[in-house]
Design a protein around this motif. Structure first.
Motif, short mmCIF file in Angstrom:
data_model
loop_
_atom_site.label_atom_id
_atom_site.label_comp_id
_atom_site.label_asym_id
_atom_site.label_seq_id
_atom_site.Cartn_x
_atom_site.Cartn_y
_atom_site.Cartn_z
N LEU A 49 0.82 -1.20 0.00
CA LEU A 49 0.00 0.00 0.00
C LEU A 49 0.85 1.25 0.00
O LEU A 49 0.39 2.32 -0.32
N TRP A 51 4.57 1.45 -0.83
CA TRP A 51 5.92 1.58 -1.39
C TRP A 51 6.06 2.72 -2.35
O TRP A 51 7.06 3.41 -2.36
N PHE A 93 11.90 -5.03 -10.15
CA PHE A 93 11.40 -6.37 -9.82
C PHE A 93 10.61 -6.39 -8.52
O PHE A 93 9.62 -7.09 -8.37
N ILE A 96 7.14 -4.75 -9.19
CA ILE A 96 6.15 -5.56 -9.91
C ILE A 96 5.75 -6.77 -9.09
O ILE A 96 4.62 -7.20 -9.12
N GLU A 99 2.99 -5.52 -6.87
CA GLU A 99 1.77 -5.14 -7.56
C GLU A 99 1.06 -6.34 -8.17
O GLU A 99 -0.15 -6.33 -8.36
N LEU A 100 1.82 -7.38 -8.50
CA LEU A 100 1.22 -8.45 -9.29
C LEU A 100 0.72 -9.63 -8.48
O LEU A 100 -0.14 -10.36 -8.93
N SER A 102 -1.29 -10.32 -6.13
CA SER A 102 -2.69 -10.58 -5.84
C SER A 102 -3.58 -10.50 -7.08
O SER A 102 -4.79 -10.56 -6.98
N GLN A 103 -2.97 -10.38 -8.25
CA GLN A 103 -3.79 -10.19 -9.44
C GLN A 103 -4.47 -11.47 -9.91
O GLN A 103 -5.56 -11.44 -10.46
N TRP A 113 5.90 -14.10 -7.73
CA TRP A 113 6.01 -12.68 -7.41
C TRP A 113 6.40 -12.46 -5.95
O TRP A 113 7.03 -11.46 -5.63
N HIS A 357 -7.14 -2.70 -6.61
CA HIS A 357 -7.38 -3.60 -7.72
C HIS A 357 -7.18 -5.05 -7.35
O HIS A 357 -6.71 -5.45 -6.35
N LYS B 57 -8.31 3.28 -11.50
CA LYS B 57 -7.58 2.00 -11.45
C LYS B 57 -6.60 1.90 -12.59
O LYS B 57 -5.44 1.51 -12.41
N THR B 64 2.19 3.44 -11.53
CA THR B 64 3.26 2.56 -11.05
C THR B 64 4.32 2.36 -12.12
O THR B 64 5.51 2.44 -11.86
N VAL B 68 8.33 3.33 -11.86
CA VAL B 68 9.48 2.42 -11.98
C VAL B 68 10.30 2.69 -13.23
O VAL B 68 11.49 2.41 -13.25
N PHE B 116 -8.22 4.83 -1.59
CA PHE B 116 -8.69 4.16 -0.36
C PHE B 116 -9.66 4.99 0.46
O PHE B 116 -10.30 4.47 1.36
N LEU B 418 14.13 -6.41 -19.63
CA LEU B 418 13.26 -6.13 -18.48
C LEU B 418 12.00 -5.38 -18.92
O LEU B 418 10.89 -5.68 -18.47
N LEU B 422 8.06 -6.12 -18.55
CA LEU B 422 7.22 -5.12 -17.91
C LEU B 422 6.04 -4.75 -18.80
O LEU B 422 4.90 -4.65 -18.34
N LEU B 425 3.43 -7.58 -18.84
CA LEU B 425 2.65 -7.63 -17.61
C LEU B 425 1.67 -6.47 -17.53
O LEU B 425 0.53 -6.62 -17.09
N LEU B 429 -2.41 -6.64 -17.08
CA LEU B 429 -3.14 -5.97 -16.00
C LEU B 429 -4.22 -5.03 -16.52
O LEU B 429 -5.35 -5.04 -16.04
N LYS B 432 -7.03 -6.96 -17.97
CA LYS B 432 -7.88 -7.55 -16.95
C LYS B 432 -8.84 -6.51 -16.38
O LYS B 432 -10.04 -6.77 -16.20
N LYS B 436 -12.91 -6.63 -16.70
CA LYS B 436 -13.78 -6.67 -15.53
C LYS B 436 -14.79 -5.53 -15.57
O LYS B 436 -15.94 -5.69 -15.12
#
Ligand code: HDD
Ligand code: HEM
Ligand code: HEM
Lengths: 357, 443
Positions: A49, A51, A93, A96, A99-100, A102-103, A113, A357, B57, B64, B68, B116, B418, B422, B425, B429, B432, B436
């Motif tokens: 929540l 980082w 790394f 990700i 973040e990943l 719980s997807q 992960w 999410h 979302k 994110t 990064v 939140f 990398l 990335l 992924l 995401l 998805k 939804k």
């Protein structure tokens, strides 16, 4: 003015290591101690929540360093080219992983992960410690070989290690036994810090166990501290000269020690916040004591040809530093406001917060 | 030396191109989220609120990725461009540090609160946090463009004997004539990206006959925002930028417009054609006489210097790439206005939601604003060559003296690998989340 920005950057860095430090530490604990899925999930959440808002402190420290001490920024970032880029990859790394996980809801995905998060946190912490070790120990500025500089006096390039793994002499590598010790100290410190954070923010089933882990790690930290102080003279002939000259500086080691001894009382604390505060003191004290012992040097030279980098010979112009003071004050005041607002609204255990999410 | 600069440039180009995929969406989307949330406050219709939360979302995932991939950008100034950082850090360090302090903190703190905190804060405060996220992301665009504008058109500096640039006038960094046009153009261009994405998701839902209520809302909002922003990108801001390039970087202007030879009076505008670097002319040219002079100076006969007026050292080193990038950006910009104009027409006639062909078009159009944005930056950055700081510091003189090309090649390959992971992924995401759909239940 140099001194002012030096202090500000040190503060921002210390805050970064307190904040992102707990989520690094959380990763390490996650890697070694979280066994049940439910624990893994809340522990990852205790880091997940927060980082990215914590990492902004790294960005800010970098930006301020660039602005105030450009020569230092240029020298250190290019000199430690490979380790820094590898740090970047671990940062990615780790992020990700968090973040990943719980997807998607199948075990292998989560395991991958989780490992990505845990291992990267561990190695990152080790590398940050090693980096601090390098800055304290110094580098071969100018790439001196037989008394002749290969580059301009404030540039250098280190091998990852040299054959003897020794911090002594003019040609140290990035990794030697001294920097490894500092790296391990960092890992132990942040593990304690991360465990305290988990205890504070979650109701995981391993909280009780973590308290005794913290206790054991703290003993290790005490021993490592004694060891590193006793060998400090190898990397710096008069390690305590600054402290002897201005005894006021002893306040920093005192902060460190109070955190360290405070942590021994962890099991008695009624409020988990105190434990977290103690490990924060360890971090602040550790960083500030190392800086204080070097001051005003920020990167010692291991050869006698080129002089060390100090806050004075790497700073930007006086005018630049003073206009920055103006906006800096406004910026830091705003930061304080956000921080208070955020903490008021996001306090409490994370188990019950539903994650977007 | 030669391959050193080559790998440094390649790595910077690769990592910044990848980074810029994300901020362009977040900057535009944050504006649209604020709009949805504002509509909700006004109308109290639950669907606006759900739309705002749904796009937040998608915003969060992009944010994110922006974080990064942004940290490597900041690091690279020091790792790969050490000499540049050392010499100019006292100046561009100002704007970069301000970006960190004023915008990233704002954005990241309030993003967490937006996601939140709805139940804790109540609707008005929730709107406010959304607004602050928007403010943070546009402020970071502003500061980074102030940085870039200084490199395009250096102001408020003095060069010391040892070659260092020191700041002499702080406010000049923000009154740089390059900055405001570039900032506005860039921000509207990012709204183009976000509105195409919103509209494409809408078209997807409508075509699949799923989440229909949202499909229509997204389409309508996307098309209206898309049309307005596409117009603003072209006039006044695109035109304004072009005038600046003609004024401050005439060599870059000649190269991007593809003018090889100076004409006596009035320059033609090249619409289509391929630059032929050997014979120094445009092959298969379709051009309209005198238009360029008119567009740039409102004077049909004004002379515009061609590439023949400059020495090889003054001209950008990759002229075809610059020329193509520019023509792709402008060409796409024209198509966007056409597409969104058409969609707007059918929206107004209430036929849009059943026009399947057009909906397919809108659905597959969303990658093109990304391309336009990235080629636009290539125009700016290739046009700046061979200088790092225009007219003052050559790109070759900015690289790190101690980093060898082998190291850069190694890290470049690492980044490529990398970032591929990335990117993959990221698509999973976002896919998805879109699949939804917005949450329909009310609380
Ligand atoms: C959706 C994206 C998009 C679209 C449709 C356009 N642009 Fe653009 N353009 C950008 C996205 C962009 C950008 C990526 O945002 C740039 C890069 C630097 C900047 O400030 O904005 C840019 C820069 C840029 C420059 C400055 C180049 C330099 O700095 O050297 C000029 C002259 C134009 N544009 C002109 C135009 C014109 C006349 C357009 C007519 C339709 C146009 N752009 C459409
Ligand atoms: C606004 C912030 C930006 C800054 C401060 C910036 C700065 C730089 C710097 C320092 C370099 C390396 C030196 C050079 O090659 O000239 C560079 C090169 C480059 N940048 Fe940017 N950049 C920015 C935005 C972007 C964006 C958004 C893109 C593309 C999406 C981009 C594309 C490139 C490319 C393609 C190069 C390589 C050009 C070449 O060397 O031929 N830049 N930029
Ligand atoms: C070389 C140039 C660039 C550098 C050094 C850089 C640096 C960064 C960094 C360090 C972050 C992460 C911030 C955080 O922790 O929140 C970031 C994110 C971001 N960057 Fe960049 N960036 C560059 C180019 C650009 C450009 C050209 C733009 C747009 C005009 C841009 C807009 C943003 C925005 C809006 C964010 C916030 C994250 C997001 O919304 O996705 N950056 N950048």
């Amino acid at each position: 003015m140099e001194l002012f920005w030096y202090t500000m950057i040190a503060i921002v860095l210390a805050v970064f290591f307190i904040l992102d430090g707990y989520d690094f530490g959380t990763g390490i604990i996650h890697l070694f101690f979280a066994k049940k899925e439910k624990d893994k999930e809340v522990i990852a959440k205790a880091a997940g929540l927060f980082w990215d808002s914590n990492e902004v402190w790294l960005v800010a420290a970098g930006g301020l360093l660039f602005m105030a001490f450009p020569t230092f920024y240029a020298s250190v970032f290019s000199g430690f080219y490979l380790p820094l880029i590898i740090v970047l990859w671990f940062i990615i790394f780790r992020a990700i992983g968090l973040e990943l996980r719980s997807q998607f809801n199948f075990q292998m995905w989560k395991d991958i992960w989780d490992k990505s998060f845990g291992v990267s946190s561990l190695l990152l912490t080790l590398f940050f410690g090693i980096a601090l070790g390098n800055v304290v120990r110094g580098v071969n500025l100018g790439g001196v070989e037989n008394g002749v500089s290969a580059y301009e006096a404030h540039y250098f390039f280190l091998p990852l290690w040299n054959s003897s793994f020794s911090p002594e002499g003019t040609h140290p590598g990035v990794i030697d036994w001294f920097t490894i010790v500092i790296g391990i100290i960092a890992v132990v410190t942040l593990s304690i810090h991360g465990a305290n954070w988990i205890i504070l923010k979650t109701e995981s089933s391993i909280n009780e166990k973590l308290k005794s882990v913290v206790f054991k790690l703290n003993i290790a930290l005490l021993l490592l501290t004694i060891f590193s102080v006793s060998i400090w003279h190898i990397i710096k002939p008069q390690p305590f000269s600054n402290f002897i000259e201005s005894p006021l500086l002893f306040i920093f080691p005192m902060i460190y020690l109070s955190g360290l001894f405070g942590t021994f009382l962890v099991k008695k604390f009624k409020k988990d916040v105190y434990a977290f505060a103690c490990s924060s003191l360890i971090i602040v004290g550790g960083i500030t004591s190392s800086l204080a012992s070097m001051f005003p040097v920020i990167l010692p030279s291991t050869n006698s040809v080129n002089e060390s980098l100090t806050i004075y010979n790497t700073a930007a112009s006086e005018y630049g530093l003073s206009v920055a003071l103006g906006w800096g004050i406004v910026g830091f005041a705003l930061l304080l406001v956000y921080f208070i607002v955020q903490k008021r609204l996001m306090g409490g255990k994370v188990d019950k917060m539903d994650y977007g999410h | 030396m030669d391959d050193m600069i080559f790998y440094d440039r390649l790595q910077f180009a690769f990592t910044i191109t990848f980074h810029y995929i994300f901020p362009q969406l977040t900057m535009g989307l944050s504006l649209m989220i604020v709009y949805f949330k504002w509509k909700y406050l006004r109308t109290k219709l639950e669907r606006y609120n759900n739309a705002a939360k749904f796009f937040m979302k998608i915003f969060a995932i992009n944010f994110t990725m922006g974080v990064v991939t942004g940290i490597p950008m900041e690091f690279q100034f020091g790792t790969n461009w050490a000499k540049f950082s050392e010499l100019t850090g006292g100046i561009i360090g100002q704007t970069l540090a301000m970006e960190g302090l004023f915008s990233f903190f704002l954005e990241s703190s309030f993003l967490a609160l937006f996601i939140f905190g709805e139940k804790l804060m109540g609707q008005k405060l929730h709107f406010l946090t959304g607004f602050l996220v928007f403010l943070g992301s546009w402020a970071s665009g502003y500061f980074i463009l102030a940085t870039n504008s200084w490199m395009q058109n250096p102001v408020g500096y003095e060069i010391l004997e040892n070659g260092k640039y020191v700041l002499t006038n702080f406010s000049a960094l923000f009154s740089n004539p390059w900055l405001i046009p570039a900032f506005l153009h860039n921000q509207f261009a990012s709204v183009v990206t976000s509105s195409f994405v919103v509209a494409a998701i809408g078209a997807f839902y409508v075509l699949r006959n799923k989440n229909l209520e949202y499909g229509k809302l997204f389409l309508k909002t996307g098309v209206i925002f898309g049309f307005v922003s596409s117009m603003l990108v072209a006039v006044p801001t695109g035109d304004w930028n072009a005038k600046n390039v003609a004024k401050f970087q005439p060599a870059a202007f000649a190269a991007m417009e593809g003018i090889f030879e100076t004409e006596e009076a009035g320059a033609e505008i090249v619409l289509i054609g391929q630059p032929n670097m050997v014979e120094k002319k445009i092959d298969n040219k379709i051009a309209v006489p005198n238009i360029l002079s008119f567009l740039t100076y409102q004077d049909w006969n004004k002379q515009i210097p061609g590439m023949d007026q400059f020495t090889k050292e003054e001209l950008p080193d990759n002229i075809p790439a610059l020329y193509y990038s520019y023509h792709i950006m402008v060409g796409l910009g024209t198509i966007f206005i056409g597409l969104m104009g058409l969609a707007l027409l059918f929206l107004w006639r209430r036929k849009l939601y059943t026009m399947n062909t057009l909906l397919w078009g809108i659905m597959f159009a969303f990658p093109f604003p990304y391309i336009a944005n990235i080629t636009g930056w290539y125009v700016a950055e290739l046009g700046r060559q061979p200088y790092l700081v225009y007219g003052l510091l050559k790109t070759v003189d900015g690289i790190s003296p101690t980093v060898s090309s082998g190291n850069t090649l190694f890290t470049l390959l690492g980044f490529v690998g990398l970032y591929m992971l990335l990117g993959l992924l990221f698509l999973v995401l976002v896919g998805k989340t879109i699949h939804k759909g917005p949450e329909t239940q009310t609380h």
